[in-house]
Design a protein around this motif. Structure first.
Motif, PDB file in Angstrom:
ATOM      1  N   LEU A  43      38.145  30.595  40.236  1.00 30.79           N
ATOM      2  CA  LEU A  43      39.538  30.966  40.470  1.00 30.79           C
ATOM      3  C   LEU A  43      39.739  31.510  41.885  1.00 30.79           C
ATOM      4  N   ASN A  44      40.951  31.344  42.386  1.00 31.98           N
ATOM      5  CA  ASN A  44      41.296  31.885  43.701  1.00 31.98           C
ATOM      6  C   ASN A  44      41.971  33.251  43.550  1.00 31.98           C
ATOM      7  N   SER A  45      42.500  33.787  44.627  1.00 35.24           N
ATOM      8  CA  SER A  45      43.110  35.119  44.609  1.00 35.24           C
ATOM      9  C   SER A  45      44.401  35.185  43.791  1.00 35.24           C
ATOM     10  N   MET A  46      44.955  34.059  43.417  1.00 38.42           N
ATOM     11  CA  MET A  46      46.171  34.017  42.596  1.00 38.42           C
ATOM     12  C   MET A  46      45.876  33.787  41.123  1.00 38.42           C
ATOM     13  N   GLY A  47      44.581  33.784  40.772  1.00 34.94           N
ATOM     14  CA  GLY A  47      44.196  33.599  39.378  1.00 34.94           C
ATOM     15  C   GLY A  47      44.261  32.159  38.902  1.00 34.94           C
ATOM     16  N   LYS A  48      44.354  31.234  39.826  1.00 33.39           N
ATOM     17  CA  LYS A  48      44.384  29.802  39.512  1.00 33.39           C
ATOM     18  C   LYS A  48      43.110  29.159  40.055  1.00 33.39           C
ATOM     19  N   ALA A  49      42.765  27.995  39.538  1.00 31.31           N
ATOM     20  CA  ALA A  49      41.576  27.305  40.040  1.00 31.31           C
ATOM     21  C   ALA A  49      41.755  26.976  41.519  1.00 31.31           C
TER      22      ALA A  49
END
Length: 134
Positions: A43-49
């Motif tokens: 995941l990235n910093s936005m909580g998405k893959a």
């Protein structure tokens, strides 16, 4: 080596794809279907893959399908369109189909789906060498 066996050999030699948890669901000459689950560490910093996750899955499917013709095929150009955001736990399936094979070049389209929903569209070109898979 028979073309449909080449992706299995490639996966056995590919620690990155193994780390991602990519599994071969189906392969035949000119076509490969792979699956994987999005993990928390993807995941990235936005909580998405991270966009690289769907890209890596599609790129692996692309490479595996391109090599099923028995010659080493190497990527020379790729691009991806990210259509939907991906969440932890999503199970992704990438299907790579060789649209056209010339003497030296192969043109692939890869669809990445979550269930029946298209989440990414990848396009790639490979250069087909004269080296045989053994």
């Amino acid at each position: 080596m028979q073309g449909e066996k080449i992706p299995h050999k490639m996966l056995s030699l590919d620690p990155f794809s193994q780390w991602l948890g990519i599994e071969i669901l189906e392969c035949e000459i000119g076509r490969c279907r792979l699956g994987m689950t999005v993990k928390k560490q993807m995941l990235n910093s936005m909580g998405k893959a991270h966009g690289g996750i769907s890209y890596a899955l599609a790129d692996t499917a692309f490479g595996f399908a391109a090599n099923t013709h028995g010659k080493y095929a190497v990527s020379i150009e790729t691009s991806i369109n990210h259509i939907e955001a991906l969440d932890e736990g999503d199970y992704l399936i990438a299907v790579s189909v060789i649209e056209k094979v010339k003497n030296k070049l192969g043109f692939n389209i890869v669809e990445v789906k979550r269930d029946n929903e298209l989440v990414a569209l990848f396009k790639g070109i490979v250069y087909r060498t004269q080296k045989d898979w053994e």
